[in-house]
Design a protein around this motif. Structure first.
Motif, PDB file in Angstrom:
ATOM      1  N   LEU A  88       0.833  -1.201   0.000  1.00  0.00           N
ATOM      2  CA  LEU A  88       0.000   0.000   0.000  1.00  0.00           C
ATOM      3  C   LEU A  88       0.870   1.253   0.000  1.00  0.00           C
ATOM      4  CD1 LEU A  88      -2.727  -1.098   2.568  1.00  0.00           C
ATOM      5  CD2 LEU A  88      -2.902  -1.028   0.071  1.00  0.00           C
ATOM      6  N   ASN A  89       1.965   1.212   0.766  1.00  0.00           N
ATOM      7  CA  ASN A  89       2.906   2.326   0.806  1.00  0.00           C
ATOM      8  C   ASN A  89       3.529   2.562  -0.570  1.00  0.00           C
ATOM      9  OD1 ASN A  89       6.061   2.911   1.109  1.00  0.00           O
ATOM     10  ND2 ASN A  89       4.956   4.081   2.669  1.00  0.00           N
ATOM     11  N   ALA A  90       3.965   1.499  -1.212  1.00  0.00           N
ATOM     12  CA  ALA A  90       4.595   1.624  -2.532  1.00  0.00           C
ATOM     13  C   ALA A  90       3.593   2.115  -3.572  1.00  0.00           C
ATOM     14  CB  ALA A  90       5.199   0.285  -2.954  1.00  0.00           C
ATOM     15  N   LEU A  91       2.359   1.625  -3.507  1.00  0.00           N
ATOM     16  CA  LEU A  91       1.324   2.057  -4.454  1.00  0.00           C
ATOM     17  C   LEU A  91       0.999   3.540  -4.273  1.00  0.00           C
ATOM     18  CD1 LEU A  91      -0.643   1.248  -6.684  1.00  0.00           C
ATOM     19  CD2 LEU A  91      -2.274   0.626  -4.892  1.00  0.00           C
ATOM     20  N   LYS A  92       0.885   3.965  -3.026  1.00  0.00           N
ATOM     21  CA  LYS A  92       0.610   5.382  -2.758  1.00  0.00           C
ATOM     22  C   LYS A  92       1.749   6.256  -3.285  1.00  0.00           C
ATOM     23  CE  LYS A  92      -0.258   8.646   0.947  1.00  0.00           C
ATOM     24  NZ  LYS A  92      -0.271   8.868   2.385  1.00  0.00           N
ATOM     25  N   ALA A  93       2.983   5.835  -3.053  1.00  0.00           N
ATOM     26  CA  ALA A  93       4.131   6.596  -3.543  1.00  0.00           C
ATOM     27  C   ALA A  93       4.172   6.601  -5.073  1.00  0.00           C
ATOM     28  CB  ALA A  93       5.430   6.017  -2.980  1.00  0.00           C
ATOM     29  N   TYR A  94       3.841   5.477  -5.673  1.00  0.00           N
ATOM     30  CA  TYR A  94       3.838   5.381  -7.134  1.00  0.00           C
ATOM     31  C   TYR A  94       2.810   6.335  -7.728  1.00  0.00           C
ATOM     32  CZ  TYR A  94       3.609   3.386 -11.805  1.00  0.00           C
ATOM     33  OH  TYR A  94       3.633   3.219 -13.160  1.00  0.00           O
ATOM     34  N   ARG A  95       1.624   6.330  -7.171  1.00  0.00           N
ATOM     35  CA  ARG A  95       0.562   7.207  -7.664  1.00  0.00           C
ATOM     36  C   ARG A  95       0.853   8.679  -7.378  1.00  0.00           C
ATOM     37  NH1 ARG A  95      -4.681   3.710  -5.710  1.00  0.00           N
ATOM     38  NH2 ARG A  95      -4.627   2.186  -7.398  1.00  0.00           N
ATOM     39  N   GLY A  96       1.531   8.939  -6.249  1.00  0.00           N
ATOM     40  CA  GLY A  96       1.855  10.309  -5.873  1.00  0.00           C
ATOM     41  C   GLY A  96       2.910  10.947  -6.756  1.00  0.00           C
TER      42      GLY A  96
END
Length: 93
Positions: A19-27
């Motif tokens: 979830l952390n990596a996905l949020k960073a990717y989208r951000g």
């Protein structure tokens, strides 16, 4: 019995890292992400893997599996960090 709680802890962390990596990717920015923190977590998982491999009381692959899985998840977050840092530089952030 102690391994059940260890696995539960690893599952909780394991759910958080993707979830952390996905949020960073989208951000699309590395701001707010700490590379030293991610690297420290990776070192912790390496220590856990070594601990499981060198356990004199027997090898438990199912616990080791979760350490390796989490190590890979944090590795993905590190890759996203460098991608986002490159995007930040390109946009002048």
């Amino acid at each position: 019995m102690y391994e059940i709680f260890e696995i539960a802890m690893l599952i909780c962390f394991g759910c958080s890292w993707p979830l952390n990596a996905l949020k960073a990717y989208r951000g699309r920015t590395a701001k707010g992400t700490s590379l030293p923190f991610l690297l420290l977590i990776e070192v912790g998982y390496i220590c856990g893997i070594i601990s499981k491999l060198s356990n004199p009381n027997g090898f438990h692959w199912y616990v080791l599996f979760f350490y390796v899985l989490n190590f890979c998840f944090v590795g993905a977050a590190i890759i996203v960090y460098f991608r986002n840092r490159k995007l930040d530089r390109a946009s002048g952030k």
